[in-house]
Design an enzyme around this catalytic site. Sequence first.
Site, mmCIF file in Angstrom:
data_model
loop_
_atom_site.group_PDB
_atom_site.id
_atom_site.type_symbol
_atom_site.label_atom_id
_atom_site.label_comp_id
_atom_site.label_asym_id
_atom_site.label_seq_id
_atom_site.Cartn_x
_atom_site.Cartn_y
_atom_site.Cartn_z
ATOM 1 N N SER A 13 3.296 -6.458 8.224
ATOM 2 C CA SER A 13 2.411 -6.332 9.420
ATOM 3 C C SER A 13 1.279 -7.303 9.414
ATOM 4 O O SER A 13 0.838 -7.651 10.573
ATOM 5 C CB SER A 13 1.888 -4.739 9.448
ATOM 6 O OG SER A 13 0.839 -4.685 8.531
ATOM 7 N N ARG A 91 3.605 -10.095 -6.016
ATOM 8 C CA ARG A 91 3.940 -10.672 -7.358
ATOM 9 C C ARG A 91 2.740 -11.423 -7.905
ATOM 10 O O ARG A 91 1.858 -11.802 -7.277
ATOM 11 C CB ARG A 91 4.867 -11.804 -6.999
ATOM 12 C CG ARG A 91 6.358 -11.483 -6.573
ATOM 13 C CD ARG A 91 6.903 -10.819 -7.444
ATOM 14 N NE ARG A 91 7.368 -11.574 -8.804
ATOM 15 C CZ ARG A 91 7.714 -10.736 -9.719
ATOM 16 N NH1 ARG A 91 8.069 -9.660 -9.856
ATOM 17 N NH2 ARG A 91 7.966 -11.412 -10.961
ATOM 18 N N LEU A 93 0.980 -14.197 -9.710
ATOM 19 C CA LEU A 93 1.554 -15.599 -9.797
ATOM 20 C C LEU A 93 0.720 -16.479 -10.958
ATOM 21 O O LEU A 93 -0.190 -16.047 -11.377
ATOM 22 C CB LEU A 93 1.005 -16.466 -8.457
ATOM 23 C CG LEU A 93 1.370 -15.587 -7.338
ATOM 24 C CD1 LEU A 93 0.855 -16.038 -5.898
ATOM 25 C CD2 LEU A 93 2.933 -16.168 -7.050
ATOM 26 N N HIS A 109 -6.357 -8.300 0.016
ATOM 27 C CA HIS A 109 -6.387 -7.230 -0.839
ATOM 28 C C HIS A 109 -7.084 -5.944 -0.266
ATOM 29 O O HIS A 109 -8.198 -6.187 0.239
ATOM 30 C CB HIS A 109 -6.979 -7.639 -2.250
ATOM 31 C CG HIS A 109 -6.935 -6.550 -3.094
ATOM 32 N ND1 HIS A 109 -5.771 -6.079 -3.847
ATOM 33 C CD2 HIS A 109 -7.907 -5.544 -3.641
ATOM 34 C CE1 HIS A 109 -5.855 -5.230 -4.685
ATOM 35 N NE2 HIS A 109 -7.261 -4.771 -4.559
ATOM 36 N N THR A 141 -7.110 -17.310 -7.231
ATOM 37 C CA THR A 141 -7.484 -18.190 -8.354
ATOM 38 C C THR A 141 -6.441 -17.336 -9.145
ATOM 39 O O THR A 141 -5.931 -16.526 -9.131
ATOM 40 C CB THR A 141 -8.802 -17.950 -8.605
ATOM 41 O OG1 THR A 141 -9.244 -16.581 -8.839
ATOM 42 C CG2 THR A 141 -9.885 -18.748 -7.805
ATOM 43 N N ASP A 145 -6.371 -10.764 -8.095
ATOM 44 C CA ASP A 145 -7.066 -10.242 -6.940
ATOM 45 C C ASP A 145 -8.528 -10.817 -7.033
ATOM 46 O O ASP A 145 -9.507 -9.834 -6.944
ATOM 47 C CB ASP A 145 -7.221 -8.651 -7.023
ATOM 48 C CG ASP A 145 -5.567 -8.260 -6.676
ATOM 49 O OD1 ASP A 145 -4.828 -8.924 -5.669
ATOM 50 O OD2 ASP A 145 -5.433 -7.140 -7.045
HETATM 51 C C1 GAR Z 1 -1.559 -4.540 2.835
HETATM 52 O O1 GAR Z 1 -2.310 -3.498 3.179
HETATM 53 C C2 GAR Z 1 -2.208 -5.608 1.754
HETATM 54 O O2 GAR Z 1 -3.525 -5.742 2.020
HETATM 55 C C3 GAR Z 1 -1.757 -5.317 0.592
HETATM 56 O O3 GAR Z 1 -0.357 -4.878 0.941
HETATM 57 C C4 GAR Z 1 -0.173 -4.397 2.241
HETATM 58 C C5 GAR Z 1 0.700 -5.234 3.006
HETATM 59 O O4 GAR Z 1 1.155 -4.637 4.148
HETATM 60 N N1 GAR Z 1 -1.852 -6.108 -0.534
HETATM 61 C C6 GAR Z 1 -1.800 -6.154 -1.667
HETATM 62 O O5 GAR Z 1 -2.213 -4.931 -2.315
HETATM 63 C C7 GAR Z 1 -1.944 -7.249 -2.448
HETATM 64 N N2 GAR Z 1 -2.608 -7.131 -3.998
HETATM 65 P P1 GAR Z 1 2.255 -5.517 4.889
HETATM 66 O O6 GAR Z 1 3.245 -5.992 4.522
HETATM 67 O O7 GAR Z 1 2.434 -4.491 6.337
HETATM 68 O O8 GAR Z 1 1.270 -6.612 5.844
#
Ligand code: GAR
Length: 211
Positions: A13, A91, A93, A109, A141, A145
């Site tokens: 999304s 993932r 990295l 995040h 980095t 996170d």
């Molecule tokens: C989002 O809430 C994003 O902030 C989180 O995964 C979701 C992906 O939603 N990311 C993390 O947790 C990364 N550490 P999306 O696929 O609908 O964009």
Amino acid sequence: MKNIVLLISGRGSNMEAIVHACAREGWPARIAAVISNKATAAGLAFAAGHGIPTAVVDHKGFDSREAFDAELARVIDGFAPDVVVLAGFMRILTEGFVRHYEGRLLNIHPSLLPAFPGLHTHQRAIDAGCKVAGATVHFVTPELDHGPIVAQAVVPVQPDDTEESLSARVLSQEHLIYPQAVRWLVEGALSVDPQGRVSHRQGQAQAVFKA
Ligand code: GAR
């Protein structure tokens, strides 16, 4: 024209929000590719439906993080990226990968970093009795996170919130700040000081407060 490469693992999304904003606002950029580590990622269909090249690099086919990241970087670099955007790319990295894209690699995040890095951020915020929660866009980095903060959005935590209700409230703000942050990077509007603090060159507000 700058090339943006988006990396996803699932729903996508945030990727959709960036694709729409790039087209709607006429950024000096194109979405060069959407790449996933999962062939089943729902977001791939959206990208293909919008004429965006897609690719899958399945992490399960590799013996080590280094081998996966090397192949992922090879595929990404085939699209000559100016900016690489992690949009729900789940993932960890390697340092080599992160260094290769230093200064042009963004992540979002779903917490107010540096609070709650890692998984289950919404439940952890509820359990901790936080009164506010939010999302953070940051330069990537090697530390998970972590990295210079480009933009944040702040939402209230309601007394009856569940993980689902809070994540939905945060996600709606992610869809605002992530396209904004990517656009700033594409436009060259961001600078990072020696302490790792990011500012917008024209002093644009980098935080959103949603009451
Ligand atoms: C989002 O809430 C994003 O902030 C989180 O995964 C979701 C992906 O939603 N990311 C993390 O947790 C990364 N550490 P999306 O696929 O609908 O964009």
